[in-house]
Design an enzyme around this catalytic site. Structure first.
Site, PDB file in Angstrom:
ATOM      1  N   ASP A 145       0.817  -1.108  -0.041  1.00  0.00           N
ATOM      2  CA  ASP A 145       0.113   0.065   0.072  1.00  0.00           C
ATOM      3  C   ASP A 145       1.035   1.206   0.047  1.00  0.00           C
ATOM      4  O   ASP A 145       1.442   1.342   0.879  1.00  0.00           O
ATOM      5  CB  ASP A 145      -0.807   0.018   1.277  1.00  0.00           C
ATOM      6  CG  ASP A 145      -2.018  -1.065   1.124  1.00  0.00           C
ATOM      7  OD1 ASP A 145      -1.793  -2.142   0.614  1.00  0.00           O
ATOM      8  OD2 ASP A 145      -2.944  -0.861   1.772  1.00  0.00           O
ATOM      9  N   LYS A 208      -6.940   3.198  -3.438  1.00  0.00           N
ATOM     10  CA  LYS A 208      -7.474   3.213  -2.010  1.00  0.00           C
ATOM     11  C   LYS A 208      -7.617   4.641  -1.663  1.00  0.00           C
ATOM     12  O   LYS A 208      -6.936   5.609  -1.828  1.00  0.00           O
ATOM     13  CB  LYS A 208      -6.440   2.317  -1.227  1.00  0.00           C
ATOM     14  CG  LYS A 208      -6.482   2.436   0.271  1.00  0.00           C
ATOM     15  CD  LYS A 208      -5.293   1.724   1.123  1.00  0.00           C
ATOM     16  CE  LYS A 208      -5.486   1.857   2.529  1.00  0.00           C
ATOM     17  NZ  LYS A 208      -4.164   1.390   3.075  1.00  0.00           N
ATOM     18  N   LYS A 244     -10.075  -0.207  -2.686  1.00  0.00           N
ATOM     19  CA  LYS A 244     -10.171  -0.275  -1.266  1.00  0.00           C
ATOM     20  C   LYS A 244     -10.532   1.091  -0.394  1.00  0.00           C
ATOM     21  O   LYS A 244      -9.596   1.985  -0.537  1.00  0.00           O
ATOM     22  CB  LYS A 244      -8.697  -0.692  -0.978  1.00  0.00           C
ATOM     23  CG  LYS A 244      -8.462  -1.030   0.656  1.00  0.00           C
ATOM     24  CD  LYS A 244      -7.389  -1.160   0.885  1.00  0.00           C
ATOM     25  CE  LYS A 244      -6.990  -1.534   2.655  1.00  0.00           C
ATOM     26  NZ  LYS A 244      -5.579  -1.888   2.849  1.00  0.00           N
TER      27      LYS A 244
END
Lengths: 308, 291
Positions: A145, A208, A244
């Site tokens: 991430d 995300k 996400k």
């Protein structure tokens, strides 16, 4: 895992990302919250939510034992209820990837995600970002991430942001890359759309919303804008990109609203943890309490469920 | 031109706010002479669930508050209650009381607030104990609030009975969710307006109106409720509550005396846990001349 999304030179000028109709998005988002989901459907939905959670601990106070405990929880959500899935992944800081890999072993259904690139601010040199990414991957992370450089983005340096994501993607190798836009710092939905386009074109496997480290985190309207960017990309290229939302999703009802939105915006294909995740720490317990309520008929109390 | 009277919308009181019931249902109880009292919210199990969440979120803070401050807030409730005396008396009359009885009940209610305000910072030192033990330890027992208490309010005594039930609970630092009298709900709803302006943190007292039969099971099986205080139960209700309470070992307190006449510290102790602690000490007798 090999994935389709590779950085591509599209010749796109990101200044020309489609503008977002703020009022329309908010109204559309409102409508996702009005679906009635009951009994069997609700139970299936809750199981799905559990299976999409990236169980997260990103605290300065994390310790190896806390991470081991988290890994155990990811595989054993609440053993007194039969038939519960494991979570999709655990999400930890890079120094704990090895610990997590030891705890989970090599054949776990639970993936290991690690934040890299000097999460959450991202303020360091590209070299250190790549180094941190490579180390996390070689320690055993399945997913990375990363945070984008919001400062560069906001000053209009879109090429820098694009190149940085592409470089990190390269450093990831086989690991999947989730690109954190930190939408709470992007100010407008137009910017969210533009950052989504950049992240997708630069090779992000997931986009995300947030780090979860600032007050303003994932919301339904912001997530909808990002889903629309994914949908447009899919329509144009046939390549799927994951989504996400992270931060601020702590109630199961809200999580079900998100699933409704994903299904109605992208379709059923995205309703697996391959393409949709929740970044959350307290959501799992709320979902477990709802499942226990459905099973027993009794409203539940938080202290009957393990914290981590 | 004849003026059209503005009628009040009766609502629930959850977490310091006045929501309608999520179920959208209402019932129409009748008062004196068969006159309909109003469209009263028929609270649902989800309203109850929301109220428990609200109560749980503030129970810790309320319990830790300086007892003297809890006392001040209870006194404030008495002040606000007195200020609305006429309205309460009118509602009691609608519920079938005579003017004299209504006046009397209001006075009793206000006096109860003052009475329990006084006990807030006194029950601990009055009833805690230092226990004799056969070792060099200081051993003492203190009272601690249980947490969230569900209340089935007295059916017949709409104001004094209601306050006589809930004041001891909150005086001891608990939060509560109250199901008001089904046939006489007006005073409970107005009491909510009093509480909302009494410096009482939202969520410490939550008031629902509705049907006792319908909510009985959900209330008594809720795993996040620590105790139930009830009055005017049928035998079937008592049996059901006691059976359901075993899931998480709720304490069930069935008020035998009339809560409307409650002026006793013992109802405070009914919703308290007792915590006993050991602390090592040097015995001054065994220490000899060195002391």
């Amino acid at each position: 895992m090999k994935t389709g999304n590779r950085a591509c030179v599209t010749g796109d000028d990101f200044r020309n990302s489609p503008p977002v109709d703020h009022v329309g998005i908010v109204e559309r988002a409102e409508r996702f919250t009005t679906r009635s989901i009951k009994s069997i459907t609700k139970r299936a939905g809750l199981n799905m939510v559990l299976n999409m959670i990236d169980l997260t601990t990103l605290e300065g106070a994390d310790t190896p034992n806390k991470v081991r405990q988290l890994c155990y929880k990811a595989e054993h959500l609440h053993d007194s209820i039969l038939g519960l899935p494991s979570t999709a992944a655990v999400c930890v800081f890079p120094p704990f990837v090895k610990t997590a890999r030891e705890a989970l072993g090599d054949n776990s259904l639970v993936k290991i995600a690690s934040v890299a690139t000097y999460f959450p601010s991202g303020h360091t040199t590209l070299k250190s970002k790549l180094e941190e990414t490579r180390r996390a991957v070689s320690d055993g992370a399945d997913e990375i991430d990363m945070v984008i450089s919001r400062g560069r983005f906001l000053s209009g340096d879109y090429n820098y942001v694009f190149d940085e994501i592409a470089a990190v993607k390269e450093a990831c190798g086989d690991a999947r890359l989730k690109v954190i836009l930190e939408t709470g710092e992007l100010a407008t939905l137009d910017n969210v759309r533009r950052a989504s386009d950049i992240a997708i074109h630069a090779g992000g496997d997931f986009i995300k919303t947030s780090t979860g480290k600032i007050a303003s985190a994932a919301t339904i309207p912001i997530t909808l804008v990002m889903l629309l960017a994914i949908r447009d990309h899919y329509a144009k290229t046939g390549k799927m990109v994951g989504m996400k939302p992270a931060g601020g999703i702590s109630k199961s009802k809200l999580a079900l609203h998100y699933l409704v939105m994903v299904k109605e915006t992208l379709g059923e294909q995205w309703l697996t943890n391959e393409w949709f995740r929740f970044g959350a720490s307290s959501l799992a317990n709320d979902v477990l309490m709802q499942v226990a309520k459905l099973e027993s008929g009794h409203y539940q109390a938080a202290h009957y469920f393990s914290k981590d | 031109m004849k003026r059209i009277e503005v009628l009040k919308t009766y609502k629930l009181y959850i977490g310091g706010k006045f929501p309608r019931t999520e179920s959208g249902r209402y019932y129409t109880p009748e008062g004196r002479g068969g006159k309909v009292l109003g469209n009263i919210c028929q609270g649902s199990r989800k309203d109850f669930r929301n109220a428990v969440v609200a109560a749980r979120s503030v129970a810790g803070g309320w319990g830790k508050r300086d007892p003297y401050n809890r006392s001040q807030i209870l006194y404030r409730i008495a002040e606000m209650l007195e200020g609305r005396a006429a309205q309460f008396e009118d509602e009691l009359k609608q519920h079938g009381s005579t003017a004299a009885a209504a006046r009397k009940e209001l006075q009793v209610a206000v006096d109860q607030c003052i009475y329990y305000a006084g006990w807030c910072d006194k029950y601990q030192q009055t009833f805690s104990s230092v226990n004799p033990v056969a070792s060099a330890h200081f051993n003492f027992s203190v009272y601690q609030p249980m947490g969230v208490v569900a209340v089935f309010a007295p059916e017949k005594s709409a104001l004094a009975g209601l306050l006589g039930t809930i004041l001891p609970i909150i005086a001891g630092g608990n939060a509560c969710v109250v199901l008001a009298s089904e046939s006489k709900p007006l005073c409970a709803i107005t009491l909510a307006e009093v509480l909302a302006t009494s410096d009482l943190p939202g969520g410490v007292i939550n008031i629902l109106t509705g049907n006792r039969d319908e909510l009985l099971d959900n209330v008594s099986t809720h795993m996040d409720v620590n105790a139930i205080v009830a009055s005017d139960l049928t035998d079937a209700h008592k049996a059901a509550i006691k059976a359901n309470a075993t899931h998480n070992l709720k304490r069930v307190i069935i008020r035998k005396e009339d809560p409307a006449k409650s002026e006793s510290p013992y109802p405070i102790l009914a919703t308290q846990e007792i915590k006993t602690t050991w602390h090592p000490i040097e015995s001054s007798i065994a220490a000899g001349s060195g002391y």
